[in-house]
Write a protein that holds these residues in place. Structure first.
Motif, mmCIF file in Angstrom:
data_model
loop_
_atom_site.group_PDB
_atom_site.id
_atom_site.type_symbol
_atom_site.label_atom_id
_atom_site.label_comp_id
_atom_site.label_asym_id
_atom_site.label_seq_id
_atom_site.Cartn_x
_atom_site.Cartn_y
_atom_site.Cartn_z
ATOM 1 N N GLY A 147 0.828 -1.191 0.000
ATOM 2 C CA GLY A 147 0.000 0.000 0.000
ATOM 3 C C GLY A 147 0.869 1.250 0.000
ATOM 4 N N TYR A 148 0.277 2.365 -0.369
ATOM 5 C CA TYR A 148 1.040 3.602 -0.431
ATOM 6 C C TYR A 148 1.612 3.998 0.934
ATOM 7 C CZ TYR A 148 -0.030 4.592 -5.281
ATOM 8 O OH TYR A 148 -0.079 4.533 -6.652
ATOM 9 N N GLY A 149 0.945 3.570 1.988
ATOM 10 C CA GLY A 149 1.426 3.904 3.323
ATOM 11 C C GLY A 149 2.691 3.165 3.715
ATOM 12 N N ILE A 151 5.262 2.552 1.458
ATOM 13 C CA ILE A 151 6.340 2.851 0.512
ATOM 14 C C ILE A 151 7.620 3.261 1.231
ATOM 15 C CG2 ILE A 151 7.115 4.442 -1.297
ATOM 16 C CD1 ILE A 151 4.267 4.446 -2.382
ATOM 17 N N GLY A 152 7.496 4.151 2.188
ATOM 18 C CA GLY A 152 8.680 4.625 2.904
ATOM 19 C C GLY A 152 9.392 3.489 3.630
ATOM 20 N N ALA A 153 8.629 2.592 4.234
ATOM 21 C CA ALA A 153 9.222 1.466 4.952
ATOM 22 C C ALA A 153 9.956 0.532 3.999
ATOM 23 C CB ALA A 153 8.141 0.705 5.723
ATOM 24 N N VAL A 154 9.374 0.321 2.814
ATOM 25 C CA VAL A 154 10.017 -0.539 1.814
ATOM 26 C C VAL A 154 11.321 0.095 1.330
ATOM 27 C CG1 VAL A 154 9.828 -1.482 -0.526
ATOM 28 C CG2 VAL A 154 7.894 -1.646 1.057
ATOM 29 N N GLN A 155 11.283 1.388 1.071
ATOM 30 C CA GLN A 155 12.485 2.073 0.591
ATOM 31 C C GLN A 155 13.614 2.017 1.620
ATOM 32 O OE1 GLN A 155 10.707 5.869 -0.354
ATOM 33 N NE2 GLN A 155 10.451 5.344 -2.525
ATOM 34 N N PHE A 170 3.232 2.822 -9.777
ATOM 35 C CA PHE A 170 2.250 3.321 -8.828
ATOM 36 C C PHE A 170 0.886 3.366 -9.495
ATOM 37 C CE2 PHE A 170 6.348 5.257 -7.704
ATOM 38 C CZ PHE A 170 6.507 4.745 -6.420
ATOM 39 N N GLU A 171 0.045 2.426 -9.111
ATOM 40 C CA GLU A 171 -1.319 2.372 -9.643
ATOM 41 C C GLU A 171 -2.277 2.298 -8.451
ATOM 42 O OE1 GLU A 171 -1.301 -0.847 -12.444
ATOM 43 O OE2 GLU A 171 0.058 0.196 -13.822
ATOM 44 N N THR A 172 -3.067 1.223 -8.355
ATOM 45 C CA THR A 172 -3.926 1.092 -7.179
ATOM 46 C C THR A 172 -3.099 0.812 -5.929
ATOM 47 O OG1 THR A 172 -4.257 -1.251 -7.689
ATOM 48 C CG2 THR A 172 -5.904 0.308 -8.510
ATOM 49 N N ASP A 173 -1.906 0.269 -6.152
ATOM 50 C CA ASP A 173 -0.958 0.086 -5.063
ATOM 51 C C ASP A 173 0.441 0.389 -5.602
ATOM 52 O OD1 ASP A 173 -0.450 -2.096 -6.670
ATOM 53 O OD2 ASP A 173 -1.418 -3.541 -5.320
ATOM 54 N N GLY A 198 0.711 -10.231 6.400
ATOM 55 C CA GLY A 198 0.577 -11.547 5.791
ATOM 56 C C GLY A 198 -0.145 -11.585 4.469
ATOM 57 N N SER A 199 -0.513 -10.430 3.905
ATOM 58 C CA SER A 199 -1.310 -10.425 2.678
ATOM 59 C C SER A 199 -0.489 -10.192 1.411
ATOM 60 C CB SER A 199 -2.399 -9.347 2.768
ATOM 61 O OG SER A 199 -1.807 -8.051 2.830
ATOM 62 N N ALA A 200 0.827 -10.032 1.533
ATOM 63 C CA ALA A 200 1.659 -9.741 0.361
ATOM 64 C C ALA A 200 1.789 -10.969 -0.530
ATOM 65 C CB ALA A 200 3.042 -9.264 0.791
ATOM 66 N N VAL A 201 1.848 -10.728 -1.839
ATOM 67 C CA VAL A 201 2.045 -11.792 -2.836
ATOM 68 C C VAL A 201 3.339 -11.503 -3.578
ATOM 69 C CG1 VAL A 201 1.140 -12.929 -4.893
ATOM 70 C CG2 VAL A 201 -0.429 -12.179 -3.089
ATOM 71 N N PHE A 202 4.181 -12.536 -3.701
ATOM 72 C CA PHE A 202 5.482 -12.368 -4.347
ATOM 73 C C PHE A 202 5.541 -13.167 -5.634
ATOM 74 C CE2 PHE A 202 6.019 -11.697 0.139
ATOM 75 C CZ PHE A 202 6.850 -10.593 0.219
ATOM 76 N N HIS A 203 6.088 -12.562 -6.680
ATOM 77 C CA HIS A 203 6.329 -13.243 -7.953
ATOM 78 C C HIS A 203 7.834 -13.332 -8.129
ATOM 79 C CE1 HIS A 203 2.079 -13.000 -9.018
ATOM 80 N NE2 HIS A 203 2.101 -11.737 -8.615
ATOM 81 N N LEU A 204 8.343 -14.554 -8.063
ATOM 82 C CA LEU A 204 9.785 -14.782 -8.017
ATOM 83 C C LEU A 204 10.314 -15.286 -9.347
ATOM 84 C CD1 LEU A 204 12.335 -15.000 -6.172
ATOM 85 C CD2 LEU A 204 11.617 -17.366 -5.719
ATOM 86 N N THR A 205 11.416 -14.680 -9.795
ATOM 87 C CA THR A 205 12.120 -15.137 -10.987
ATOM 88 C C THR A 205 13.573 -15.394 -10.619
ATOM 89 O OG1 THR A 205 10.733 -13.782 -12.433
ATOM 90 C CG2 THR A 205 12.779 -14.613 -13.366
ATOM 91 N N GLU A 206 14.038 -16.602 -10.846
ATOM 92 C CA GLU A 206 15.441 -16.886 -10.545
ATOM 93 C C GLU A 206 16.326 -16.234 -11.571
ATOM 94 O OE1 GLU A 206 14.927 -21.122 -8.210
ATOM 95 O OE2 GLU A 206 16.244 -20.975 -9.958
#
Length: 209
Positions: A147-149, A151-155, A170-173, A198-206
């Protein structure tokens, strides 16, 4: 024990030349990620030095000292006098994904069995002494959204797990695509899941270096 995710590999092709009792020895070192790479390199050296008396070779594919994918050849020299000592040096040098071809132009003086072992193993050791290396790191590329809230923590989080930001949208999230060492991936996912409850979804590429 060698860290299977991080280890040194040859930075570039490297060659040295020695003259021993009038025989000319050239040792060429190359990085090889697969056995196919190794065979292609050996074929290339045979084509570059078609008039050589011998083009002996050895390779270790994978982590330093790995025995899963190795190869060697005496290329006409007495059995065990060229490929084996070359492989022994490569297996104990602490460098992975490495191949060596020692090209010999016979100078008219026989070196004997012991002399050949010393010459071929020594040529590889001499080349390794001046070989530039880089660190090979297993990496993964992953895409996730917050979520946009958050972003700072991720950075703030990304540098702590050695993550390189490849793309953000940056779109709906807020969607991030990052590359990071495989060993840091669990830390990233745990931190992001904590942020997203616990709601995050990850798409992983090796990804390979």
């Amino acid at each position: 024990m060698t860290d299977s995710a991080r280890y040194p590999v040859p930075a570039t092709r490297h060659r040295i030349e020695q003259v021993i009792d009038r025989s000319r020895f050239l040792c060429t070192i190359e990085r090889v990620r697969t056995t196919e790479d190794a065979q292609a390199f050996i074929k290339e050296m045979n084509a570059e030095f078609p008039d050589a008396t011998h083009n002996c070779w050895a390779y270790v594919v994978g982590t330093p000292g790995s025995t899963d994918r190795i190869g060697m050849s005496d290329d006409g020299e007495p059995h065990g006098t060229a490929g084996r000592p070359m492989l022994t040096v490569l297996s104990h040098c602490g460098i992975g994904e490495i191949a060596a071809v020692v090209t010999r132009y016979y100078g008219g003086i026989k070196l004997g069995t012991g002399g050949l072992v010393k010459a071929y193993g020594g040529a590889v050791q001499e080349a390794l002494a001046t070989l530039a290396t880089v660190e090979r790191v297993d990496t993964v590329t992953v895409t996730f959204a917050v979520g946009y809230g958050q972003i700072g923590a991720v950075q703030q989080l990304l540098p702590t797990v050695d993550a390189e930001l490849l793309e953000q949208q940056f779109e709906t999230d807020a969607q991030f695509t990052v590359r990071l060492p495989r060993s840091q991936y669990p830390l990233l996912t745990t931190a992001i899941q904590n942020l997203m409850r616990g709601s995050a979804v990850f798409h992983l590429t090796e990804s390979t270096p």
